[in-house]
Design a protein around this motif. Structure first.
Motif, PDB file in Angstrom:
ATOM      1  N   ARG A  77     -37.166 -16.407  22.692  1.00 29.69           N
ATOM      2  CA  ARG A  77     -36.622 -15.328  21.543  1.00 29.69           C
ATOM      3  C   ARG A  77     -35.631 -15.756  20.767  1.00 29.69           C
ATOM      4  NH1 ARG A  77     -34.725 -11.884  25.833  1.00 29.69           N
ATOM      5  NH2 ARG A  77     -36.898 -11.728  26.492  1.00 29.69           N
ATOM      6  N   LYS A  78     -34.704 -16.762  21.262  1.00 35.33           N
ATOM      7  CA  LYS A  78     -33.734 -17.143  20.481  1.00 35.33           C
ATOM      8  C   LYS A  78     -34.193 -18.117  19.044  1.00 35.33           C
ATOM      9  CE  LYS A  78     -29.773 -17.682  23.679  1.00 35.33           C
ATOM     10  NZ  LYS A  78     -29.461 -18.554  24.984  1.00 35.33           N
ATOM     11  N   SER A  85     -32.630 -24.865  17.577  1.00 37.39           N
ATOM     12  CA  SER A  85     -33.039 -25.671  18.883  1.00 37.39           C
ATOM     13  C   SER A  85     -32.132 -24.966  19.962  1.00 37.39           C
ATOM     14  CB  SER A  85     -32.939 -27.121  18.689  1.00 37.39           C
ATOM     15  OG  SER A  85     -31.496 -27.396  18.852  1.00 37.39           O
ATOM     16  N   VAL A  86     -33.037 -25.025  21.071  1.00 35.10           N
ATOM     17  CA  VAL A  86     -32.248 -24.443  22.234  1.00 35.10           C
ATOM     18  C   VAL A  86     -32.276 -25.208  23.410  1.00 35.10           C
ATOM     19  CG1 VAL A  86     -31.994 -22.493  23.838  1.00 35.10           C
ATOM     20  CG2 VAL A  86     -32.815 -22.050  21.317  1.00 35.10           C
ATOM     21  N   PHE A  87     -31.358 -25.441  24.102  1.00 32.93           N
ATOM     22  CA  PHE A  87     -31.269 -26.130  25.546  1.00 32.93           C
ATOM     23  C   PHE A  87     -31.479 -25.313  26.484  1.00 32.93           C
ATOM     24  CE2 PHE A  87     -29.716 -29.703  22.705  1.00 32.93           C
ATOM     25  CZ  PHE A  87     -30.582 -30.776  23.581  1.00 32.93           C
ATOM     26  N   SER A 103     -34.834 -28.958  29.023  1.00 29.79           N
ATOM     27  CA  SER A 103     -35.704 -28.869  27.798  1.00 29.79           C
ATOM     28  C   SER A 103     -35.154 -28.544  26.784  1.00 29.79           C
ATOM     29  CB  SER A 103     -36.868 -27.796  28.178  1.00 29.79           C
ATOM     30  OG  SER A 103     -37.631 -28.416  29.190  1.00 29.79           O
ATOM     31  N   ARG A 104     -35.595 -29.031  25.586  1.00 28.35           N
ATOM     32  CA  ARG A 104     -35.041 -28.983  24.263  1.00 28.35           C
ATOM     33  C   ARG A 104     -36.195 -28.124  23.576  1.00 28.35           C
ATOM     34  NH1 ARG A 104     -34.328 -32.102  19.137  1.00 28.35           N
ATOM     35  NH2 ARG A 104     -32.875 -30.942  17.981  1.00 28.35           N
ATOM     36  N   VAL A 117     -39.517 -32.033  27.442  1.00 26.01           N
ATOM     37  CA  VAL A 117     -38.749 -31.901  28.700  1.00 26.01           C
ATOM     38  C   VAL A 117     -38.431 -33.211  29.293  1.00 26.01           C
ATOM     39  CG1 VAL A 117     -39.666 -31.147  30.791  1.00 26.01           C
ATOM     40  CG2 VAL A 117     -40.767 -30.252  28.920  1.00 26.01           C
ATOM     41  N   ARG A 118     -37.522 -33.174  29.710  1.00 23.28           N
ATOM     42  CA  ARG A 118     -36.748 -34.577  30.320  1.00 23.28           C
ATOM     43  C   ARG A 118     -36.492 -34.330  31.801  1.00 23.28           C
ATOM     44  NH1 ARG A 118     -32.427 -37.778  26.461  1.00 23.28           N
ATOM     45  NH2 ARG A 118     -34.460 -37.691  25.399  1.00 23.28           N
TER      46      ARG A 118
END
Ligand code: C2E
Ligand code: SIN
Ligand code: SIN
Ligand code: FE
Ligand code: FE
Length: 516
Positions: A77-78, A85-87, A103-104, A117-118
Motif C-alpha cells: 500500500r505504501k 522502498s519499504v522495509f 524484506s525490502r 528477502v533476507r
C-alpha cells in the motif's frame, strides 16, 4: 538461476530486473502492483517457505501467514502511495522453529515491485541473546543492590524470585532455607503459586527432591512431574498447581548448603546452556543473600549483646565512683556533655566521638582506688598523698584495658592530666603527643572542677575560671583548643540569655555517650 517464465515487462525493465537478480544472493520476488508474485529467484530452493507452484500467481500477502501477510499488505500500500522502498520484518514458522526475515520492497518504473528477502534469524537470535544477557545483567545488578542495601532477607529473596520467574521465563519458584540447627528445609519465599500448597514445606535432608538436592549437593531436574509418583507428597494441594517441569537447585555459600531454589513450570521446559548458566547465577546470588543475611543477623545479635554488656560495665563503673563521691557523678555528667559539644564543634566525627564521650564519663574512674582520707580531704594534699592521687589515670587504664571495647576510649582517662608544656602526669607528654581527646577534655575538666565546690576550696566564679583557662593557654592547655572552648562557652551563655532550649543550664542537651 532464474526461474519463472511469466515476466511480462519491456525488455529494458527485464534487463534491469536481471541485473538485480544477479547482484543479490538473497531470495528475490517480483510482485505486481497488488502483490501477486510474478517471478522469483533463489540460490537454494529449500529457502522457500512454500514450493513455487503454491505461490506463483498468488498474492504474497495471502501466501504468508496472517501476521507477516499483513505487514506485506501495508508495505505494498505504501509503495502504491508513492514510497520508493519499504522495509518489513517478520517471522515465519518453519519445522526448525521461527525464522526471521527482513524484506525490502521497492517499486520498479513499470509499476511492478521487487521484494528482496533476507534471512536474519541468526542476527535476530544474537540480538535476542544480547538483549537477554543485558536484562540478565541488569537483574543481577538489582539483586546485588537488594543484597547489599536491603538486609531484610524475605524481601531480598522475593526480588531474586521475581527475577527467576522473569528471566528464566518459568511459572513459579520458591526458596527453602536450610536451618543448620534443626537440619530442616523450610519454605521462606515463593512466587507464581496458585495455592498455598508449598507454604508449609518442612523437609529433612534427603527427603523429596529438595532434600535430595541438599543431600547430594546437585541440581535435581525432573522433566515431567506427571511421570513420577513420588513427587510432592508434601501437599495434596500440589496437584492443583499442575506443574510439569521441576528443578531443585542447592544453594551453597562458602561450601555450606544454605537452602534450595525450586523452579516450577506448567509445561515442558526447554533449557539450553544459556538458561542453565543463568539459573546457576541466580542460585549463586540467592545463596549469597542468605549467607549475608545470616552473617548480618549474627553480627547484629552479638553486637547488641556486646553493646549491652559494655554499657552495663560503664554504668557499673560510674556508679562505683559515684557511690564514693556524690559530687563526682554530677561532674562526670557535666564534663561529658561539654566535652562532646567541644568535640563536635572541633569537627570530630563518629566513631571517635563515641570514644571521646565514653572516655569523658570514665575519666576519673581511677579515683575508686584512692582512699577516702585523700579523696575527701578538706585541705591541700601532701607529697605522699599526691603520689597516690596521681596514680588515678593509670588505675583507670588498668581497670579499663580488661574491656576490649573500651580500648579506643582510654585516651581521656589516661592523659587528662597531661599538660601542653609537658609538666603533667602520668606520662609527661607535651604538645600534640597528648591525644587530642585528652587535650579537649583537660580544659573542660579544669573548668568544671574550678566552678565547683571542692572539699579543699569553694567554687570559683565563671569569670575567674575563664580567665584562668585563657592564662593557661599554651602552658597547661592546647592553645588551638582554648579559643574553641571560649567560643563554645560564649555561645552557651548567649543561649542561656535567650532561653535557648538546648543551651539552658538546667536542661542541657544530653549527649548519648553510650550510643554508637
Ligand atoms: P579535680 O578536683 O577533678 O580537679 C581536676 C583538675 O582541675 C586538677 O587536676 C587541676 O588541674 C584543676 N584544679 C582543680 N582544683 C583546682 C584549684 O583549686 N586550683 C587550680 N589551679 N587548679 C585546680 P590536679 O591538680 O591534677 O588534681 C587531680 C585531682 O586531685 C583533683 O581532681 C582532686 O580530686 C585532687 N586534688 C587536687 N588538689 C587537691 C587538694 O588540694 N586537696 C584534695 N583533697 N584533693 C585535691
Ligand atoms: C554482577 O555482575 O552484578 C554479578 C557479580 C557480583 O557483583 O556479585
Ligand atoms: C590537631 O590535632 O592538631 C588539631 C587540633 C589541635 O591543634 O589541637
Ligand atoms: Fe582526674
Ligand atoms: Fe575530673
Amino acid at each position: 538461476m532464474i526461474t519463472g517464465l511469466s515476466l511480462q515487462t519491456p525488455s529494458d525493465s527485464t534487463q534491469r530486473s536481471n541485473a538485480i537478480f544477479h547482484t543479490f544472493h538473497d531470495l528475490l520476488f517480483i510482485l505486481d502492483s497488488d502483490g501477486i508474485i510474478l517471478d522469483y529467484k533463489t540460490d537454494d530452493e529449500s529457502d522457500l517457505y512454500v514450493p513455487p507452484k503454491k505461490f506463483l500467481r498468488r498474492k504474497m500477502q495471502d501466501v504468508l501467514p496472517p501476521e507477516a501477510g499483513k505487514k506485506i499488505e501495508d508495505a505494498i500500500r505504501k509503495l502504491r502511495a508513492g514510497s520508493k522502498s519499504v522495509f518489513v520484518e517478520y517471522f515465519l514458522p518453519t519445522s526448525s522453529g521461527n525464522h526471521w526475515y527482513e524484506s525490502r520492497l521497492a517499486s520498479l518504473s513499470n509499476g511492478q515491485n521487487t521484494m528482496l528477502v533476507r534471512d536474519i534469524t541468526k542476527y535476530k537470535q544474537s540480538e535476542e541473546k544480547i538483549k537477554r544477557h543485558y536484562s540478565q545483567l541488569a537483574a543481577l545488578r538489582s539483586i546485588d543492590l537488594a543484597i547489599t542495601s536491603d538486609l531484610d532477607l524475605a524481601s531480598t529473596l522475593s526480588v531474586i524470585l521475581d527475577h527467576v520467574r522473569l528471566q528464566l521465563n518459568v511459572d513459579a519458584a520458591s526458596i527453602l532455607l536450610f536451618e543448620p540447627n534443626t537440619e530442616y528445609l523450610q519454605f521462606a519465599a515463593g512466587t507464581g503459586f496458585n495455592t498455598q500448597a508449598l507454604q508449609h514445606t518442612r523437609l529433612r535432608v534427603g527427603e523429596e527432591y529438595a532434600g535430595r538436592a541438599v543431600l547430594e549437593q546437585k541440581v535435581i531436574h525432573i522433566h515431567n512431574l506427571k511421570s513420577r509418583h513420588t513427587a510432592f507428597l508434601r501437599s495434596p494441594l500440589f496437584a492443583l498447581e499442575k506443574f510439569i517441569a521441576y528443578f531443585a537447585i542447592p544453594l551453597v555459600a562458602k561450601g555450606q548448603v544454605v537452602g534450595v531454589l525450586e523452579i516450577f513450570h506448567r509445561a515442558l521446559l526447554e533449557s539450553d546452556q544459556d538458561w542453565l548458566n543463568y539459573m546457576d547465577m541466580l542460585a549463586g546470588q540467592a545463596a549469597i543473600a542468605i549467607d549475608n543475611a545470616r552473617l548480618f543477623k549474627k553480627l547484629q545479635t552479638s553486637n547488641q549483646e556486646l553493646t549491652l554488656a559494655y554499657d552495663k560495665t560503664i554504668e557499673g563503673w560510674s556508679r562505683a565512683i559515684n557511690l564514693r563521691d556524690k559530687e563526682t557523678e554530677e561532674h562526670s555528667r557535666r564534663v561529658t556533655d561539654l566535652t562532646c559539644k567541644l568535640a563536635i564543634q572541633m569537627g570530630i566525627k563518629q566513631p571517635e566521638l563515641t570514644h571521646i564521650c565514653r572516655g569523658a564519663i570514665l575519666h576519673d574512674i581511677g579515683k575508686v582506688a584512692i582512699p577516702d582520707n585523700i579523696l575527701l580531704k578538706p585541705g591541700p594534699l601532701n607529697d605522699e598523698e599526691w603520689v597516690t592521687m596521681r596514680r588515678h589515670p593509670m588505675i583507670a587504664v588498668n581497670l579499663l584495658t580488661t574491656i576490649e571495647h573500651l580500648a579506643p576510649a582510654l585516651d581521656i582517662p589516661r592523659s587528662h592530666h597531661e599538660k601542653w608544656n609537658g609538666t603533667g602526669y602520668p606520662d609527661k607528654l607535651a604538645g600534640e603527643d597528648i591525644p587530642l581527646a585528652a587535650r579537649l577534655f583537660a580544659i573542660v575538666d579544669v573548668y568544671d572542677a574550678l566552678t565547683s565546690d571542692r572539699p579543699y576550696r569553694p567554687a570559683w566564679t565563671q569569670a575567674e575560671t575563664m580567665k584562668y583557662i585563657s592564662d593557661q593557654s599554651g602552658t597547661h592547655f592546647d592553645p588551638h583548643v582554648v579559643p574553641a572552648f571560649i567560643e563554645m562557652m560564649k555561645s552557651q551563655d548567649d543561649c542561656q540569655h535567650t532561653s535557648c532550649v538546648l543551651g539552658g543550664k538546667g536542661d542541657r542537651a544530653r549527649f548519648n555517650f553510650l550510643g554508637g
